[in-house]
Design an enzyme around this catalytic site. Structure first.
Site, PDB file in Angstrom:
ATOM      1  CE1 TYR A   4     -40.836  69.224  46.329  1.00 55.60           C
ATOM      2  CE2 TYR A   4     -41.320  71.310  47.338  1.00 55.60           C
ATOM      3  CZ  TYR A   4     -40.435  70.274  46.960  1.00 55.60           C
ATOM      4  OH  TYR A   4     -39.053  69.189  47.236  1.00 55.60           O
ATOM      5  CB  CYS A  42     -38.311  80.944  28.378  1.00 48.90           C
ATOM      6  SG  CYS A  42     -37.892  82.912  27.676  1.00 48.90           S
TER       7      CYS A  42
END
Ligand SMILES: *Cc1c(COP(=O)(O)O)cnc(C)c1O
Length: 421
Positions: free
Chosen positions: A312, A339
């Site tokens: 968010y 990653c």
């Protein structure tokens, strides 16, 4: 406002010792703070028959749920595992709302078989999919263009939840034909909303609708449920929700309804974030720093422990133990080990100079924190601790292990020989 002065006072002096004993990272929750908020909610709504059903998805931990049950709360569940958690701590059928959506017939059967609960149906088509219509039934209403919603849950017209305005009377008629005799009505229109007017508006919408349905079908309503979505101040500049004014306005509309109709429904709420959100923090240790085009602080937690910043773009306040923010603040990104470049707890944040070994306290992780975690990239979820009101610290969930990660690969393989002759 991010972390309360009380929680800080209870936690910070002991944090090094807790980290040394249990290891980092961990979420730690504050029993005294959770109980205090629970008490404030009950006090605010003293003038109506009020009950909070804690949204289990916010913090699905048995120990926390026991505390909330002890405060008199029920539970809002939306999956079978959540319902089992509630049953596990002794919640009775009346203590459990089952607010699922896109529910399978098997899930309804399991929900009812597992000792029962109050069903809150998300669609008119589900009436026929409930194997045995219970006595007490509730529907989730989607007000469509009557409300504008808010940014997290979206515009009601675009939201997948609930029944449309034109379907709602028919739904109760059909449920009654299938044997229901007691009724509730639910809506959840906003999420993480700090403007109390939104909840007053939801109450108006539901009480008006109750009048309309009751008129058409000659039924009474046992409860209205105004949902969760009560917001908390994540940013130091955010104004908190004005709970008292909100409760006063909602209780006035209940009093008016009761005068007009000589009865009043109960008021249900299913807040999650508001109850536990501010009473948890994620504690993680700085393990690396690197200076390239920006300065990065690498910590030993990753987004598997707290997804909100990545999903968010949410702000979570960060403190560094023993270092008060001052003039020598350095602008950094605080990052985990995934990653994925969105694996960041803070982006371009001014923080005190951080060295390897410093403890970072990421605030407001008490709801939708650990619970949202995932295992992408083989990153495991951390342990959860509870700071008890008596000052002891208890581990209430262990950290995931590599064995947990491999558990779903450890099974008897089956093959389907398609096309094989
Ligand atoms: C997620 C959810 C809640 C809780 O939301 P909070 O923002 O934690 O208060 C309550 N009810 C339903 C149906 C939900 O989906």
């Amino acid at each position: 406002m991010p972390i309360s002065a009380d929680f800080k006072g209870r936690l910070y002096p002991h944090l090094e010792a807790i980290a040394a004993h249990f290891g980092t990272p961990f979420h730690v929750y504050d029993e005294a703070g959770i109980r205090q908020t629970a008490g404030q909610l009950k006090t605010a709504f003293h003038a109506v028959e009020f009950r909070e059903f804690f949204a289990v998805k916010a913090l699905p931990n048995l120990t926390i749920m026991r505390i909330l049950h002890d405060e008199g709360f029920g539970f809002d569940c939306s999956s079978i595992p959540e319902l089992i958690l509630a049953r596990e701590i002794g919640a009775q059928p009346d203590d459990i709302l089952f607010t699922s959506n896109n529910t399978s017939a098997e899930e309804f059967a399991a929900a009812l078989a597992y000792g029962g609960c109050i069903l809150n149906l998300d669609d008119i088509s589900l009436i026929d999919k409930v194997p045995d219509m219970p006595d007490l039934i509730s529907f989730r209403y989607n007000p469509g263009s009557q409300s504008s919603g808010n940014s997290i849950i979206g515009n009601p017209i675009e939201a997948k939840f609930g029944l449309a305005h034109e379907q709602i009377v028919d739904a109760y008629r059909m449920a009654r034909e299938r044997g229901a005799t007691r009724f509730g009505l639910h809506a959840m229109i906003v999420s993480n909303e700090r403007d109390y007017q939104a909840f007053v508006q939801t109450t108006f919408i539901l009480l008006e609708l109750v009048e309309r349905i009751a008129d058409k079908l000659n039924i009474q309503f046992e409860f209205i449920n105004i949902g969760g979505g009560l917001g908390i101040p994540y940013h130091p500049d955010d104004k908190p929700l004005d709970l008292k004014t909100m409760a006063a306005a909602i209780q006035r509309s209940f009093a008016y309804f009761t005068r007009m109709h000589q009865y009043g429904p109960k008021l249900f709420m299913e807040a999650g974030r508001y109850i536990t959100g501010p009473h948890g923090v994620l504690v993680t240790r700085a393990i690396n720093s690197k200076d390239i085009y920006r300065r990065y602080i690498g910590v030993d937690a990753s987004m598997s422990a707290l997804m909100r910043p990545a999903i968010y773009n949410a702000y979570h306040h960060i403190a560094v133990l023993g270092k008060e923010s001052g003039e020598d603040d350095v602008v950094v990104d605080v990052v985990g080990s995934l990653c994925e470049n969105n694996d960041k707890f803070a982006i371009q944040r001014a923080l005190p100079p951080i060295e390897d070994g410093d403890l970072l306290i990421i605030h407001d992780s008490g709801a939708h924190g650990h619970a949202m975690g995932f295992n992408y990239n083989g990153r495991l979820r951390p342990q959860e601790l509870l700071l008890r009101s008596d000052g002891t610290v208890e581990r209430i969930r262990r950290a995931e292990t590599i064995e947990d990660y491999f558990a779903t690969l450890d099974f008897e393989s089956k093959t389907l020989p398609i096309g094989k002759t």
